[in-house]
Design a protein around this motif. Structure first.
Motif, PDB file in Angstrom:
ATOM      1  N   THR A  60       0.825  -1.201   0.000  1.00 31.83           N
ATOM      2  CA  THR A  60       0.000   0.000   0.000  1.00 31.83           C
ATOM      3  C   THR A  60       0.861   1.254   0.000  1.00 31.83           C
ATOM      4  O   THR A  60       2.056   1.208   0.303  1.00 31.83           O
ATOM      5  CB  THR A  60      -0.904   0.048   1.250  1.00 31.83           C
ATOM      6  N   THR A  61       0.241   2.347  -0.346  1.00 32.64           N
ATOM      7  CA  THR A  61       0.814   3.671  -0.163  1.00 32.64           C
ATOM      8  C   THR A  61      -0.210   4.478   0.633  1.00 32.64           C
ATOM      9  O   THR A  61      -1.396   4.132   0.636  1.00 32.64           O
ATOM     10  CB  THR A  61       1.083   4.368  -1.527  1.00 32.64           C
ATOM     11  N   PRO A  62       0.185   5.519   1.346  1.00 33.76           N
ATOM     12  CA  PRO A  62       1.496   6.166   1.338  1.00 33.76           C
ATOM     13  C   PRO A  62       2.542   5.370   2.120  1.00 33.76           C
ATOM     14  O   PRO A  62       2.191   4.485   2.908  1.00 33.76           O
ATOM     15  CB  PRO A  62       1.215   7.499   2.024  1.00 33.76           C
ATOM     16  N   GLN A  63       3.810   5.758   1.910  1.00 36.25           N
ATOM     17  CA  GLN A  63       4.924   5.199   2.658  1.00 36.25           C
ATOM     18  C   GLN A  63       5.856   6.344   3.057  1.00 36.25           C
ATOM     19  O   GLN A  63       6.174   7.203   2.249  1.00 36.25           O
ATOM     20  CB  GLN A  63       5.694   4.179   1.829  1.00 36.25           C
ATOM     21  N   THR A  64       6.254   6.316   4.326  1.00 39.63           N
ATOM     22  CA  THR A  64       7.131   7.359   4.859  1.00 39.63           C
ATOM     23  C   THR A  64       8.495   6.776   5.211  1.00 39.63           C
ATOM     24  O   THR A  64       8.572   5.680   5.776  1.00 39.63           O
ATOM     25  CB  THR A  64       6.513   7.998   6.121  1.00 39.63           C
ATOM     26  N   PHE A  65       9.539   7.524   4.886  1.00 41.38           N
ATOM     27  CA  PHE A  65      10.913   7.150   5.224  1.00 41.38           C
ATOM     28  C   PHE A  65      11.515   8.253   6.095  1.00 41.38           C
ATOM     29  O   PHE A  65      11.435   9.436   5.754  1.00 41.38           O
ATOM     30  CB  PHE A  65      11.752   6.988   3.957  1.00 41.38           C
ATOM     31  N   ILE A  66      12.086   7.842   7.226  1.00 40.75           N
ATOM     32  CA  ILE A  66      12.764   8.777   8.129  1.00 40.75           C
ATOM     33  C   ILE A  66      14.156   8.233   8.410  1.00 40.75           C
ATOM     34  O   ILE A  66      14.309   7.075   8.801  1.00 40.75           O
ATOM     35  CB  ILE A  66      11.983   8.964   9.449  1.00 40.75           C
ATOM     36  N   ASP A  67      15.171   9.054   8.203  1.00 40.84           N
ATOM     37  CA  ASP A  67      16.567   8.639   8.401  1.00 40.84           C
ATOM     38  C   ASP A  67      16.900   7.379   7.598  1.00 40.84           C
ATOM     39  O   ASP A  67      17.598   6.482   8.072  1.00 40.84           O
ATOM     40  CB  ASP A  67      16.869   8.400   9.889  1.00 40.84           C
ATOM     41  N   GLY A  68      16.345   7.297   6.383  1.00 44.42           N
ATOM     42  CA  GLY A  68      16.637   6.170   5.514  1.00 44.42           C
ATOM     43  C   GLY A  68      15.893   4.901   5.850  1.00 44.42           C
ATOM     44  O   GLY A  68      16.055   3.887   5.172  1.00 44.42           O
ATOM     45  N   THR A  69      15.072   4.937   6.897  1.00 46.31           N
ATOM     46  CA  THR A  69      14.321   3.751   7.316  1.00 46.31           C
ATOM     47  C   THR A  69      12.857   3.908   6.946  1.00 46.31           C
ATOM     48  O   THR A  69      12.248   4.960   7.211  1.00 46.31           O
ATOM     49  CB  THR A  69      14.430   3.544   8.841  1.00 46.31           C
ATOM     50  N   ARG A  70      12.303   2.877   6.351  1.00 49.49           N
ATOM     51  CA  ARG A  70      10.885   2.924   6.009  1.00 49.49           C
ATOM     52  C   ARG A  70      10.040   2.746   7.263  1.00 49.49           C
ATOM     53  O   ARG A  70      10.167   1.749   7.968  1.00 49.49           O
ATOM     54  CB  ARG A  70      10.534   1.831   4.990  1.00 49.49           C
ATOM     55  N   ILE A  71       9.175   3.721   7.525  1.00 49.14           N
ATOM     56  CA  ILE A  71       8.282   3.645   8.685  1.00 49.14           C
ATOM     57  C   ILE A  71       7.009   2.905   8.321  1.00 49.14           C
ATOM     58  O   ILE A  71       6.508   2.084   9.082  1.00 49.14           O
ATOM     59  CB  ILE A  71       7.942   5.058   9.209  1.00 49.14           C
ATOM     60  N   GLY A  72       6.466   3.219   7.142  1.00 50.07           N
ATOM     61  CA  GLY A  72       5.253   2.540   6.695  1.00 50.07           C
ATOM     62  C   GLY A  72       4.148   3.514   6.370  1.00 50.07           C
ATOM     63  O   GLY A  72       4.380   4.687   6.065  1.00 50.07           O
TER      64      GLY A  72
END
Length: 249
Positions: A60-72
């Motif tokens: 699914t989307t959306p997808q969030t990335f913080i500090d290079g890590t995928r949060i979801g």
């Protein structure tokens, strides 16, 4: 995925001509409220969405990335920030609290307009009558779903299925007539009959049979637990009906 700059999040979300994902907007808003600068990357075609999902092995989307890590997705992002996310099965009293609060304010407003004061005995009558109308309106939004849920506990509906389709119209109609103070000879007995059956049904289901059910009082999609609120709705209608009948004497 490259490392993000400090306090910067990368958000991938669908923004198409015919569809803009609401959870993408909610994710962006949540990130900004948490103090993040959002690098908002739009997926503008179905091919772009499919390619993104395949590249990152997500469904699914959306997808969030913080500090290079995928949060979801949005739920994962909410959990990441310690925000609770209610599941669809979570019970809540919010709908009835909102409904009765609005009914009370409407009753006060009607009293002010009609009588030039904020509160009289008529305010209570209008509060109960308006509550009946609003509750009936919730049921009328999807009578089929209401009637199906109603069958779980209403004793008359279990014997006469069509009663579940009649009830919302009786409750709404009786409430409207009580607001107007018209045809009390019709509205009061109708409210008294359906409310008495309802009160007995709820009492049996909850306090005798100890069943854990959802209340159909605010419609077929209700997450309100069957119990005190449902019984209160019926007792209010009974009290209002008896009071209106006494005023006819």
């Amino acid at each position: 995925m490259p490392k993000d700059a400090d306090n910067t999040a990368i958000l991938y979300r669908m923004v198409m001509t015919d569809h803009m994902c609401p959870y993408g907007l909610k994710s962006k808003d949540l990130l900004e409220r948490q103090g993040f600068t959002v690098e908002d990357r739009h997926l503008t075609t179905r091919d772009a969405v499919d390619a993104f999902k395949a590249e990152h092995n997500v469904k699914t989307t959306p997808q969030t990335f913080i500090d290079g890590t995928r949060i979801g997705g949005f739920d994962d992002l909410s959990a990441h920030f310690g925000k609770s996310v209610k599941s669809e099965s979570t019970t809540t009293y919010k709908p009835v609290i909102a409904l009765f609060s609005v009914a009370a304010l409407l009753a006060i407003a009607l009293t002010w307009v009609a009588l030039g004061t904020a509160f009289t005995g008529r305010t209570i009558e209008w509060f109960i009558a308006i509550s009946m109308v609003l509750l009936g309106l919730q049921k009328l939004q999807d009578v089929e779903k209401f009637a199906t849920m109603f069958l779980n506990y209403d004793l008359l509906a279990q014997r006469w299925v069509r009663y579940g389709y009649v009830y919302p119209f009786v409750e709404t109609g009786a409430g409207l007539l009580m607001v107007a103070g018209a045809f009390t000879w019709l509205s009061a007995p109708a409210a008294l009959i359906v409310a008495t059956i309802g009160a007995i049904s709820v009492f049996k289901a909850v306090y005798i049979d100890k069943r854990d059910l959802k209340c159909a009082c605010v419609g077929g999609d209700s997450k309100v637990p069957l119990g005190f609120v449902s019984l209160t709705e019926n007792l209010m209608m009974i009290g209002m009906a008896l009071w209106m009948l006494l005023k006819l004497v």
